[in-house]
Design an enzyme around this catalytic site. Structure first.
Site, PDB file in Angstrom:
ATOM      1  N   ARG A  67      41.512  57.384  39.263  1.00  0.00           N
ATOM      2  CA  ARG A  67      41.900  55.992  38.992  1.00  0.00           C
ATOM      3  C   ARG A  67      43.191  55.970  38.160  1.00  0.00           C
ATOM      4  NH1 ARG A  67      38.105  56.053  41.549  1.00  0.00           N
ATOM      5  NH2 ARG A  67      39.720  55.533  43.015  1.00  0.00           N
ATOM      6  N   ASP A 104      42.964  48.569  33.869  1.00  0.00           N
ATOM      7  CA  ASP A 104      44.379  48.886  34.097  1.00  0.00           C
ATOM      8  C   ASP A 104      45.231  48.245  32.998  1.00  0.00           C
ATOM      9  OD1 ASP A 104      45.405  46.191  34.843  1.00  0.00           O
ATOM     10  OD2 ASP A 104      44.130  46.402  36.606  1.00  0.00           O
ATOM     11  N   HIS A 119      36.102  45.942  28.772  1.00  0.00           N
ATOM     12  CA  HIS A 119      35.457  47.079  29.444  1.00  0.00           C
ATOM     13  C   HIS A 119      36.230  48.389  29.238  1.00  0.00           C
ATOM     14  CE1 HIS A 119      33.119  44.259  32.401  1.00  0.00           C
ATOM     15  NE2 HIS A 119      32.656  44.228  31.175  1.00  0.00           N
ATOM     16  N   GLY A 186      39.779  35.886  39.471  1.00  0.00           N
ATOM     17  CA  GLY A 186      39.568  37.137  40.204  1.00  0.00           C
ATOM     18  C   GLY A 186      38.378  37.957  39.767  1.00  0.00           C
ATOM     19  N   SER A 188      34.003  38.380  40.365  1.00  0.00           N
ATOM     20  CA  SER A 188      32.915  37.948  41.248  1.00  0.00           C
ATOM     21  C   SER A 188      31.743  37.328  40.486  1.00  0.00           C
ATOM     22  CB  SER A 188      32.415  39.143  42.078  1.00  0.00           C
ATOM     23  OG  SER A 188      31.880  40.134  41.216  1.00  0.00           O
ATOM     24  N   ASN A 212      39.629  32.044  42.342  1.00  0.00           N
ATOM     25  CA  ASN A 212      39.094  33.280  42.943  1.00  0.00           C
ATOM     26  C   ASN A 212      39.222  33.219  44.458  1.00  0.00           C
ATOM     27  OD1 ASN A 212      37.832  35.783  42.236  1.00  0.00           O
ATOM     28  ND2 ASN A 212      35.986  35.074  43.257  1.00  0.00           N
ATOM     29  N   ALA A 230      45.252  35.134  43.873  1.00  0.00           N
ATOM     30  CA  ALA A 230      45.725  35.017  42.486  1.00  0.00           C
ATOM     31  C   ALA A 230      47.243  34.845  42.426  1.00  0.00           C
ATOM     32  CB  ALA A 230      45.302  36.253  41.689  1.00  0.00           C
TER      33      ALA A 230
HETATM   34  N1  APR Z   1      43.084  36.913  44.312  1.00  0.00           N
HETATM   35  C1  APR Z   1      42.031  36.361  43.667  1.00  0.00           C
HETATM   36  N2  APR Z   1      40.798  36.874  43.708  1.00  0.00           N
HETATM   37  C2  APR Z   1      40.612  37.993  44.419  1.00  0.00           C
HETATM   38  C3  APR Z   1      41.660  38.628  45.123  1.00  0.00           C
HETATM   39  C4  APR Z   1      42.952  38.037  45.055  1.00  0.00           C
HETATM   40  N3  APR Z   1      44.012  38.558  45.672  1.00  0.00           N
HETATM   41  N4  APR Z   1      41.170  39.715  45.746  1.00  0.00           N
HETATM   42  C5  APR Z   1      39.864  39.759  45.453  1.00  0.00           C
HETATM   43  N5  APR Z   1      39.520  38.726  44.659  1.00  0.00           N
HETATM   44  C6  APR Z   1      38.214  38.386  44.099  1.00  0.00           C
HETATM   45  C7  APR Z   1      37.070  38.681  45.025  1.00  0.00           C
HETATM   46  O1  APR Z   1      36.811  37.537  45.840  1.00  0.00           O
HETATM   47  C8  APR Z   1      35.922  38.991  44.055  1.00  0.00           C
HETATM   48  O2  APR Z   1      35.144  37.820  43.817  1.00  0.00           O
HETATM   49  O3  APR Z   1      38.024  39.209  42.970  1.00  0.00           O
HETATM   50  C9  APR Z   1      36.634  39.416  42.774  1.00  0.00           C
HETATM   51  C10 APR Z   1      36.435  40.879  42.410  1.00  0.00           C
HETATM   52  O4  APR Z   1      35.090  41.089  42.148  1.00  0.00           O
HETATM   53  P1  APR Z   1      34.524  42.529  41.711  1.00  0.00           P
HETATM   54  O5  APR Z   1      34.977  43.575  42.657  1.00  0.00           O
HETATM   55  O6  APR Z   1      33.054  42.379  41.507  1.00  0.00           O
HETATM   56  O7  APR Z   1      35.269  42.813  40.313  1.00  0.00           O
HETATM   57  P2  APR Z   1      34.925  42.239  38.863  1.00  0.00           P
HETATM   58  O8  APR Z   1      34.324  40.885  38.945  1.00  0.00           O
HETATM   59  O9  APR Z   1      36.159  42.414  38.044  1.00  0.00           O
HETATM   60  O10 APR Z   1      33.825  43.271  38.363  1.00  0.00           O
HETATM   61  C11 APR Z   1      33.305  43.118  37.066  1.00  0.00           C
HETATM   62  O11 APR Z   1      32.046  45.118  37.304  1.00  0.00           O
HETATM   63  O12 APR Z   1      31.873  47.248  38.113  1.00  0.00           O
HETATM   64  C12 APR Z   1      32.111  46.501  37.004  1.00  0.00           C
HETATM   65  O13 APR Z   1      33.162  47.157  35.028  1.00  0.00           O
HETATM   66  C13 APR Z   1      33.449  46.782  36.352  1.00  0.00           C
HETATM   67  O14 APR Z   1      34.894  45.231  35.207  1.00  0.00           O
HETATM   68  C14 APR Z   1      34.142  45.432  36.378  1.00  0.00           C
HETATM   69  C15 APR Z   1      32.971  44.457  36.477  1.00  0.00           C
END
Ligand code: APR
Length: 248
Positions: A67, A104, A119, A186, A188, A212, A230
């Site tokens: 990563r 990041d 995190h 961004g 989930s 999102n 985003a």
């Molecule tokens: N613009 C806006 N939203 C986006 C884009 C984009 N270009 N691409 C993807 N997404 C959205 C997706 O629709 C999704 O709902 O970003 C979200 C990413 O979700 P996850 O992959 O679950 O990431 P996140 O919510 O940051 O995860 C939370 O989970 O695994 C752990 O510690 C890790 O910090 C992380 C935490």
């Protein structure tokens, strides 16, 4: 004027923004839960838990080394959403806190100042004995040692794994209790406590907005939810000129 003027009341002084993997997706960093996401290729139990680290540390070091190398590649850069947040923060007269679940450094590279990495951070490691942090840009493994103990001890990625306590929770909760606007970008909405911040801020009276790509797991708790990328939505909403007009 843009579409957000019609759905968001003006005049905010205390803004908390929460970001997740989706804000960095258009910079080339994989999200976790997409069909090609990191958790499709790796088991959370193996690479993102203290138990996984105890069972197979080399596998965990390798996962975060990959990563980190990817993040440091020349093709990875902050995108228009990171930049818009940083520019907005610079021009905003009130309190602005950016809480990110991302490990990041793209918010900092875009120029954001007041950032809390709840995190952890990919470009830091920490001493297993003392907890002291070390800047880390090279690979680490079970032979890597701290610079704080004598004899030197092992180091681990400065990442909050599942089952561990997120960082800066007191500061974040205080900011949520004072916020008049909470914006989630961004993420989930699957991972707590971050997924609970919107409801918490809402209870304290903040207006809550989600930007999102897809429907999030906690969409129903937001006052407003706008779907899109985003890099399109964030510069539109966090437009310092629009805000100045609104606040005036
Ligand atoms: N613009 C806006 N939203 C986006 C884009 C984009 N270009 N691409 C993807 N997404 C959205 C997706 O629709 C999704 O709902 O970003 C979200 C990413 O979700 P996850 O992959 O679950 O990431 P996140 O919510 O940051 O995860 C939370 O989970 O695994 C752990 O510690 C890790 O910090 C992380 C935490």
């Amino acid at each position: 004027m843009n579409e957000f003027n019609t759905i968001i009341p003006s005049g905010y002084n205390n803004i908390v923004v929460l970001t997740g993997a989706g804000i960095s997706a258009e910079s080339g960093i994989k999200t976790f839960r997409a069909s090609d996401g990191l958790w499709e290729q790796h088991r959370i139990e193996d690479v993102a838990t203290p138990e996984g680290f105890a069972a197979n540390p080399q596998q965990v070091y390798r996962f975060y080394n990959q990563r980190r190398q990817h993040l440091l590649g020349h093709q990875i850069k902050p995108n228009a959403a990171h930049i818009a947040l940083a520019e907005f923060e610079r021009s905003f007269k009130g309190h602005f806190l950016l809480v990110t679940q991302n490990i990041d450094n793209l918010h900092e590279r875009a120029g954001s100042q007041n950032v809390l990495h709840m995190h952890g951070e990919l470009l830091k490691s920490r001493c297993i004995q003392s907890g002291q942090l070390l800047e880390t840009i090279r690979d680490i493994d079970d032979q890597s040692r701290c610079q704080c103990c004598n004899p030197a001890k092992g180091i681990r990625p400065h990442i909050v794994w599942f089952g561990e306590m997120p960082l800066f929770m007191q500061q974040i909760e205080q900011a949520l209790s004072q916020a008049d606007l909470f914006v989630s970008i961004g993420t989930s909405g699957n991972v707590y406590p971050a997924a609970g911040f919107a409801a918490q801020a809402g209870l304290f009276g903040a207006t809550t907005l989600e930007l999102n790509l897809d429907t999030s797991a906690n969409q129903s708790v937001f006052d407003y939810s706008v779907q899109g990328r985003a890099t399109e939505l964030v510069p539109q909403f966090f437009n310092p000129h629009t805000f100045t007009e609104q606040k005036g």
